[in-house]
Scaffold this motif. Structure first.
Motif, PDB file in Angstrom:
ATOM      1  N   MET A 121     -38.363  -8.530  22.964  1.00  0.00           N
ATOM      2  CA  MET A 121     -38.721  -9.665  22.376  1.00  0.00           C
ATOM      3  C   MET A 121     -37.380 -10.510  21.866  1.00  0.00           C
ATOM      4  SD  MET A 121     -41.812  -9.555  23.308  1.00  0.00           S
ATOM      5  CE  MET A 121     -42.406 -11.149  22.866  1.00  0.00           C
ATOM      6  N   ARG A 122     -37.274 -11.813  22.628  1.00  0.00           N
ATOM      7  CA  ARG A 122     -35.844 -12.428  22.139  1.00  0.00           C
ATOM      8  C   ARG A 122     -35.955 -13.838  22.376  1.00  0.00           C
ATOM      9  NH1 ARG A 122     -30.011 -10.668  22.350  1.00  0.00           N
ATOM     10  NH2 ARG A 122     -28.998 -12.661  21.781  1.00  0.00           N
ATOM     11  N   GLY A 165     -37.521 -14.368  30.293  1.00  0.00           N
ATOM     12  CA  GLY A 165     -38.866 -15.028  30.500  1.00  0.00           C
ATOM     13  C   GLY A 165     -39.966 -14.110  31.130  1.00  0.00           C
ATOM     14  N   SER A 166     -40.903 -14.176  30.758  1.00  0.00           N
ATOM     15  CA  SER A 166     -41.800 -13.140  31.421  1.00  0.00           C
ATOM     16  C   SER A 166     -43.046 -13.937  31.710  1.00  0.00           C
ATOM     17  CB  SER A 166     -42.163 -11.812  30.499  1.00  0.00           C
ATOM     18  OG  SER A 166     -43.138 -12.465  29.469  1.00  0.00           O
ATOM     19  N   THR A 194     -34.235  -5.156  32.372  1.00  0.00           N
ATOM     20  CA  THR A 194     -34.773  -5.429  31.066  1.00  0.00           C
ATOM     21  C   THR A 194     -35.134  -6.859  30.947  1.00  0.00           C
ATOM     22  OG1 THR A 194     -33.388  -3.816  30.141  1.00  0.00           O
ATOM     23  CG2 THR A 194     -34.021  -5.501  28.474  1.00  0.00           C
ATOM     24  N   ILE A 195     -36.397  -7.212  30.615  1.00  0.00           N
ATOM     25  CA  ILE A 195     -36.929  -8.544  30.497  1.00  0.00           C
ATOM     26  C   ILE A 195     -36.633  -8.978  28.807  1.00  0.00           C
ATOM     27  CG2 ILE A 195     -38.853 -10.065  30.398  1.00  0.00           C
ATOM     28  CD1 ILE A 195     -40.163  -8.754  32.689  1.00  0.00           C
ATOM     29  N   TYR A 196     -36.008 -10.218  28.903  1.00  0.00           N
ATOM     30  CA  TYR A 196     -35.719 -10.846  27.465  1.00  0.00           C
ATOM     31  C   TYR A 196     -36.729 -11.942  27.327  1.00  0.00           C
ATOM     32  CZ  TYR A 196     -31.690  -7.862  27.220  1.00  0.00           C
ATOM     33  OH  TYR A 196     -30.795  -6.549  27.100  1.00  0.00           O
ATOM     34  N   THR A 197     -37.672 -11.757  26.403  1.00  0.00           N
ATOM     35  CA  THR A 197     -38.459 -13.050  26.466  1.00  0.00           C
ATOM     36  C   THR A 197     -39.164 -13.614  25.023  1.00  0.00           C
ATOM     37  OG1 THR A 197     -40.493 -13.839  27.569  1.00  0.00           O
ATOM     38  CG2 THR A 197     -40.699 -11.782  27.092  1.00  0.00           C
ATOM     39  N   ARG A 198     -39.217 -14.530  24.753  1.00  0.00           N
ATOM     40  CA  ARG A 198     -39.911 -15.302  23.551  1.00  0.00           C
ATOM     41  C   ARG A 198     -41.265 -14.818  23.584  1.00  0.00           C
ATOM     42  NH1 ARG A 198     -38.225 -21.189  23.025  1.00  0.00           N
ATOM     43  NH2 ARG A 198     -39.795 -21.433  24.691  1.00  0.00           N
ATOM     44  N   GLU A 199     -42.112 -14.847  24.746  1.00  0.00           N
ATOM     45  CA  GLU A 199     -43.599 -14.681  24.820  1.00  0.00           C
ATOM     46  C   GLU A 199     -43.782 -13.941  26.052  1.00  0.00           C
ATOM     47  OE1 GLU A 199     -43.490 -18.343  25.674  1.00  0.00           O
ATOM     48  OE2 GLU A 199     -44.189 -19.173  23.647  1.00  0.00           O
TER      49      GLU A 199
END
Ligand SMILES: Cc1cc2nc3c(=O)[nH]c(=O)nc-3n(C[C@H](O)[C@H](O)[C@H](O)COP(=O)(O)OP(=O)(O)OC[C@H]3O[C@@H](n4cnc5c(N)ncnc54)[C@H](O)[C@@H]3O)c2cc1C
Length: 419
Positions: A307-308, A126-127, A146-151
């Motif tokens: 982006m994930r 999440g960001s 590392t940030i993994y985020t949809r948006e």
């Protein structure tokens, strides 16, 4: 306002003229009555409100309406640790209407747990504001993040918030919060406040202090009768198990020392056409500038963003990082099946920016905050319950128009001319 100034000025002028008459009088003229002593102003110079630019509140100046769901968790934010396979998951979600305010303190608590195994690499999911501050805090603790985020931040729910210092807004239900949650909350709030300090005064004003005026036509505690010139108040929008405003936990008294108290403004310095005015100084987040600075800080410290879109918690076990700080906001309800998550819908209407308006106000359950990217107008009727258990994220233009008309009516009471 002009009328008030005119009145004050004519009083002063009358005093000067009276003195002149007295000096120039001849014996045949009866002595002029002694000028009435000029009452000293009730408020010291430095505490008088400055000249305030008027807010151009007209419905045709609404250029945006944003709707957001507060990630309210009836038990308070989730900071629990759980394991999936060999991955340690530290949760950091459920900050209700307080996420911007509590973010650094909550990040500090989550990162302390995440660093307990001294990992070199940490993943953050999440960001939004919680994910970003968690990521930066983990970097400051020495991890590669590392940030993994949809948006990315500009598309998250975070930027659809109000963005004021409101650390105990919809943070828990009194009956469901853990017994010692008040202390945890206080630590979070104090740590956040400390971490926000370096952003005050930064170029671009990511965080600013501003004066907020609370206006009323009636003494405190008395409800204003409906104004026949305005559309009626919309009906309550909460559904499901009824909660009352009193059911929400509030801890503001614990941190009274951090911000100045609300003070009444005496009549002779009240610049508004409303009889009762109180003033408080508060803190405001300008999302664009603050978000830009946080993202730049994250990248400058070597952070990466991937982006994930995760669909099941088990996917986290397959990440290369074995410590994950989970900051999905309201999405935790479906993704993590967290039944304590409850949507609290909120809407903000945006008027074209007015940088000259350097204050906020609340009048007849409508709040106005002047921010760098627009003048935000929010309908507050029904208090904390407004939007409870309502997950409709479609804009309701009538709600924002009504709120703007309340403020338009207020400013229409000023006589023509500069305010
Ligand atoms: C109307 C309104 C007014 C508010 N006013 C204030 C205020 O004045 N002051 C204040 O302090 N707070 C305020 N808040 C509260 C604040 O906005 C929230 O508490 C805060 O934004 C929550 O941030 P978050 O990072 O947890 O969630 P979000 O901003 O929702 O971020 C969640 C992140 O997780 C990602 N994500 C979610 N699920 C997945 C998945 N499955 N896979 C990958 N990524 C995923 C999303 O893409 C996003 O990046 C307000 C909220 C609302 C709605």
């Amino acid at each position: 306002m002009d009328r008030r100034h005119l009145l004050k000025n004519s009083l002063a002028l009358g005093g000067v003229l009276g003195l002149g008459n007295g000096l120039g009088g001849c014996a045949a003229t009866p002595p002029a009555p002694a000028p009435a002593p000029i009452k000293p102003p009730s408020t010291q110079w430095m505490d008088r409100p400055p000249l305030l630019a008027p807010i151009r509140a007209h419905t045709d100046r609404i250029f945006d309406i944003k709707v957001c769901l507060r990630p309210f968790r009836t038990k308070g934010p989730n900071l629990d640790v759980e394991h999936i396979g060999d991955a340690m998951i530290v949760h950091n979600y459920g900050h209700g209407g307080s996420g911007w305010s509590l973010s650094w303190g909550s990040a500090d608590m989550a990162v302390q747990k995440a660093m307990s195994t001294s990992p070199r690499q940490i993943a953050v999911v999440g960001s939004g504001i919680i994910g970003l501050t968690s990521a930066i805090t983990a970097q400051r603790a020495g991890a590669q993040v590392t940030i993994y985020t949809r948006e990315l931040l500009p598309r998250t729910r975070s930027v659809r918030a109000n963005g004021a210092w409101t650390p105990s807004s919809r943070i828990a239900l009194e009956s469901e919060a853990p017994t010692n949650f008040g202390e945890t909350w206080e630590q979070m709030a104090r740590m956040s406040w400390k971490n926000l300090r370096p952003y005050v005064g930064m170029r671009g004003n990511p965080i600013t202090f501003f004066d907020h005026y609370y206006l009323s036509d009636l003494p405190e505690g008395q409800a204003a009768p409906p104004n026949p010139d305005l559309p009626p108040l919309p009906p309550p929008t909460w559904t499901g198990a009824p909660v009352r405003n009193a059911d929400f936990a509030h801890y503001d008294e614990r941190i009274r020392d951090l911000t100045p108290r609300t003070q009444p403004l005496p009549d002779d310095v009240n610049p508004f056409p409303a009889k009762y005015v109180r003033r408080a100084t508060s803190l405001l987040f300008n999302f664009t500038e603050y978000g830009h600075i946080l993202t730049s800080q994250f990248f400058a410290a070597g952070g990466k963003i991937v982006m994930r879109d995760f669909h099941s918690p088990s996917e986290l076990a397959h990440l290369p990082e074995k410590v994950v700080i989970n900051c999905p906001g309201f999405a935790a309800r479906d993704w993590w099946k967290d039944k304590a998550m409850m949507p609290v819908r909120g809407q903000t209407g945006w008027l074209i920016p007015q940088p000259e308006v350097q204050y906020g106000l609340t009048y007849r359950s409508v709040q106005v905050l002047s921010k760098s990217d627009g003048v935000m107008v929010i309908a507050l009727e029904h208090g904390d319950m407004k939007g409870y258990n309502n997950s409709d994220e479609s804009p309701n233009r009538a709600e924002s128009e009504r709120a703007v008309r309340v403020i338009e009516e207020l400013y229409s009471r000023f006589p023509a001319g500069p305010v």
